[in-house]
Design a protein around this motif. Structure first.
Motif, PDB file in Angstrom:
ATOM      1  N   ASN A 147      51.730  83.932  34.241  1.00  0.00           N
ATOM      2  CA  ASN A 147      52.471  82.751  33.816  1.00  0.00           C
ATOM      3  C   ASN A 147      53.949  83.087  33.645  1.00  0.00           C
ATOM      4  O   ASN A 147      54.303  83.988  32.875  1.00  0.00           O
ATOM      5  CB  ASN A 147      51.929  82.233  32.481  1.00  0.00           C
ATOM      6  CG  ASN A 147      50.410  82.146  32.471  1.00  0.00           C
ATOM      7  OD1 ASN A 147      49.799  81.969  33.519  1.00  0.00           O
ATOM      8  ND2 ASN A 147      49.815  82.268  31.300  1.00  0.00           N
ATOM      9  N   ALA A 172      53.222  77.460  24.782  1.00  0.00           N
ATOM     10  CA  ALA A 172      53.118  76.728  26.047  1.00  0.00           C
ATOM     11  C   ALA A 172      51.724  76.869  26.645  1.00  0.00           C
ATOM     12  O   ALA A 172      51.143  75.898  27.153  1.00  0.00           O
ATOM     13  CB  ALA A 172      54.172  77.233  27.030  1.00  0.00           C
ATOM     14  N   ASP A 173      51.178  78.079  26.600  1.00  0.00           N
ATOM     15  CA  ASP A 173      49.823  78.309  27.110  1.00  0.00           C
ATOM     16  C   ASP A 173      48.788  77.586  26.258  1.00  0.00           C
ATOM     17  O   ASP A 173      47.825  76.999  26.776  1.00  0.00           O
ATOM     18  CB  ASP A 173      49.518  79.802  27.136  1.00  0.00           C
ATOM     19  CG  ASP A 173      50.270  80.540  28.228  1.00  0.00           C
ATOM     20  OD1 ASP A 173      51.008  79.894  28.997  1.00  0.00           O
ATOM     21  OD2 ASP A 173      50.111  81.777  28.321  1.00  0.00           O
ATOM     22  N   TYR A 191      57.875  81.379  32.979  1.00  0.00           N
ATOM     23  CA  TYR A 191      58.597  80.200  32.511  1.00  0.00           C
ATOM     24  C   TYR A 191      60.106  80.458  32.538  1.00  0.00           C
ATOM     25  O   TYR A 191      60.563  81.554  32.205  1.00  0.00           O
ATOM     26  CB  TYR A 191      58.199  79.854  31.076  1.00  0.00           C
ATOM     27  CG  TYR A 191      56.738  79.508  30.887  1.00  0.00           C
ATOM     28  CD1 TYR A 191      56.240  78.272  31.273  1.00  0.00           C
ATOM     29  CD2 TYR A 191      55.865  80.423  30.282  1.00  0.00           C
ATOM     30  CE1 TYR A 191      54.896  77.951  31.079  1.00  0.00           C
ATOM     31  CE2 TYR A 191      54.533  80.111  30.091  1.00  0.00           C
ATOM     32  CZ  TYR A 191      54.050  78.873  30.492  1.00  0.00           C
ATOM     33  OH  TYR A 191      52.727  78.567  30.303  1.00  0.00           O
ATOM     34  N   ALA A 203      56.078  71.002  27.015  1.00  0.00           N
ATOM     35  CA  ALA A 203      56.785  72.177  27.512  1.00  0.00           C
ATOM     36  C   ALA A 203      58.290  71.964  27.417  1.00  0.00           C
ATOM     37  O   ALA A 203      59.037  72.878  27.038  1.00  0.00           O
ATOM     38  CB  ALA A 203      56.379  72.462  28.956  1.00  0.00           C
ATOM     39  N   CYS A 224      49.610  76.929  34.737  1.00  0.00           N
ATOM     40  CA  CYS A 224      48.899  78.196  34.542  1.00  0.00           C
ATOM     41  C   CYS A 224      47.409  77.962  34.318  1.00  0.00           C
ATOM     42  O   CYS A 224      46.571  78.724  34.820  1.00  0.00           O
ATOM     43  CB  CYS A 224      49.512  78.971  33.378  1.00  0.00           C
ATOM     44  SG  CYS A 224      51.307  79.201  33.570  1.00  0.00           S
ATOM     45  N   VAL A 238      55.694  81.535  24.976  1.00  0.00           N
ATOM     46  CA  VAL A 238      54.608  81.650  25.955  1.00  0.00           C
ATOM     47  C   VAL A 238      53.285  81.272  25.317  1.00  0.00           C
ATOM     48  O   VAL A 238      52.484  80.516  25.890  1.00  0.00           O
ATOM     49  CB  VAL A 238      54.535  83.079  26.522  1.00  0.00           C
ATOM     50  CG1 VAL A 238      53.346  83.227  27.475  1.00  0.00           C
ATOM     51  CG2 VAL A 238      55.827  83.446  27.226  1.00  0.00           C
ATOM     52  N   LEU A 284      61.555  74.495  27.810  1.00  0.00           N
ATOM     53  CA  LEU A 284      61.257  75.010  29.137  1.00  0.00           C
ATOM     54  C   LEU A 284      61.666  74.008  30.216  1.00  0.00           C
ATOM     55  O   LEU A 284      61.486  72.792  30.046  1.00  0.00           O
ATOM     56  CB  LEU A 284      59.766  75.316  29.265  1.00  0.00           C
ATOM     57  CG  LEU A 284      59.228  76.363  28.273  1.00  0.00           C
ATOM     58  CD1 LEU A 284      57.726  76.527  28.428  1.00  0.00           C
ATOM     59  CD2 LEU A 284      59.937  77.697  28.462  1.00  0.00           C
ATOM     60  N   ALA A 298      62.605  85.504  35.171  1.00  0.00           N
ATOM     61  CA  ALA A 298      62.037  84.510  34.259  1.00  0.00           C
ATOM     62  C   ALA A 298      62.491  84.776  32.828  1.00  0.00           C
ATOM     63  O   ALA A 298      62.781  85.904  32.451  1.00  0.00           O
ATOM     64  CB  ALA A 298      60.513  84.532  34.342  1.00  0.00           C
ATOM     65  N   SER A 305      61.221  74.945  33.887  1.00  0.00           N
ATOM     66  CA  SER A 305      60.405  75.142  35.091  1.00  0.00           C
ATOM     67  C   SER A 305      59.355  76.201  34.814  1.00  0.00           C
ATOM     68  O   SER A 305      59.455  76.977  33.852  1.00  0.00           O
ATOM     69  CB  SER A 305      61.278  75.549  36.282  1.00  0.00           C
ATOM     70  OG  SER A 305      62.046  76.693  35.978  1.00  0.00           O
ATOM     71  N   ALA A 306      58.325  76.234  35.687  1.00  0.00           N
ATOM     72  CA  ALA A 306      57.219  77.173  35.469  1.00  0.00           C
ATOM     73  C   ALA A 306      56.580  77.553  36.802  1.00  0.00           C
ATOM     74  O   ALA A 306      56.664  76.807  37.785  1.00  0.00           O
ATOM     75  CB  ALA A 306      56.169  76.551  34.550  1.00  0.00           C
TER      76      ALA A 306
END
Length: 240
Positions: free
Chosen positions: A133, A67-68, A135, A107, A79, A64, A112, A40, A114-115
């Motif tokens: 999580n 995105a979170d 990414y 995202a 997530c 991160v 980004l 990742a 994919s996750a």
């Protein structure tokens, strides 16, 4: 990697996680190892805190965190949903994702593609801790072996985190009791009261000033002073 090597490697990882000094270090070790094993680009852990608040810990970078944050703010995302639903969620191409219509475009704007959200569970207590999580910057297809490896690593991370959090809680409780004892001793000497009366004074001030008992004891033991009244004058325990 054959089954024997996989077992040996997971055993080594589990030992490494349990040797971490505190929950933050445990989370960091788990994130770093999982990210490297699955290739990742970014990774972190979402923890479910008191009151249902979600918090990102051990993020590899600001991507991160952002995105979170969008997931927590919008109440959607792989997530976010993995943490609350206790299941693994895969997003192979975020640009074409329809399950999270508000979050997925944000995202993509972060770069980004994919996750993967893997549930972080304390199986023995049937308790959701959050999610791991992961990414990637490009869309990708996840194999069943990769998802299973993520599951295995997440289970080891959950066990290590529970042990570390329990250890930290016990240590804080012991330190708190020690401070409360010191604060009681100060009040007993200063006002000539017994141990029970000294504790009653601490408890009342904790309630009146909306201060946690442990924090109040820490303040008294450090400054040798009780909180002040709104007028700024010193407070004297009632009946002393």
């Amino acid at each position: 990697m054959n089954p024997h090597d996989i077992v040996a490697e997971l055993t080594r990882v589990a030992e490494q996680l349990h040797l971490a000094a505190d929950p933050s270090e445990t989370a960091g070790e788990a994130v770093d190892y999982t990210r490297r094993q699955l290739g990742a680009d970014h990774a972190g852990i979402t923890l479910i805190r008191a009151g249902g608040r979600l918090e990102t810990v051990a993020p590899t970078d600001a991507v991160v965190e952002q995105a979170d944050h969008f997931q927590y703010e919008l109440n959607e995302g792989p997530c976010h949903d993995s943490a609350w639903q206790g299941r693994t969620l895969v997003a192979q191409d975020l640009a074409a994702e329809t399950r999270w219509p508000a979050w997925a475009p944000k995202a993509v704007e972060l770069g980004l593609g994919s996750a993967l959200g893997v549930e972080l569970m304390n199986k023995s207590a049937d308790r959701r801790l959050g999610s791991v999580n992961l990414y990637w910057e490009r869309p990708r297809t996840f194999s069943g072996e990769e998802v299973e490896l993520a599951h295995l690593l997440s289970r080891h991370a959950a066990m290590a985190l529970v042990a570390s959090l329990n250890s930290q809680g016990l240590r804080l409780a012991m330190e708190g009791r020690k401070r409360i004892g010191q604060a009681q001793g100060i009040l007993m000497e200063r006002y000539g009261v017994d141990e029970d009366r000294a504790f009653a004074i601490l408890r009342r001030y904790s309630q009146d000033h909306n201060i946690k008992l442990r924090d109040l004891a820490e303040q008294l033991a450090t400054t040798l002073q009780l909180p002040e009244q709104p007028t700024g004058g010193p407070v004297r325990p009632a009946g002393t």
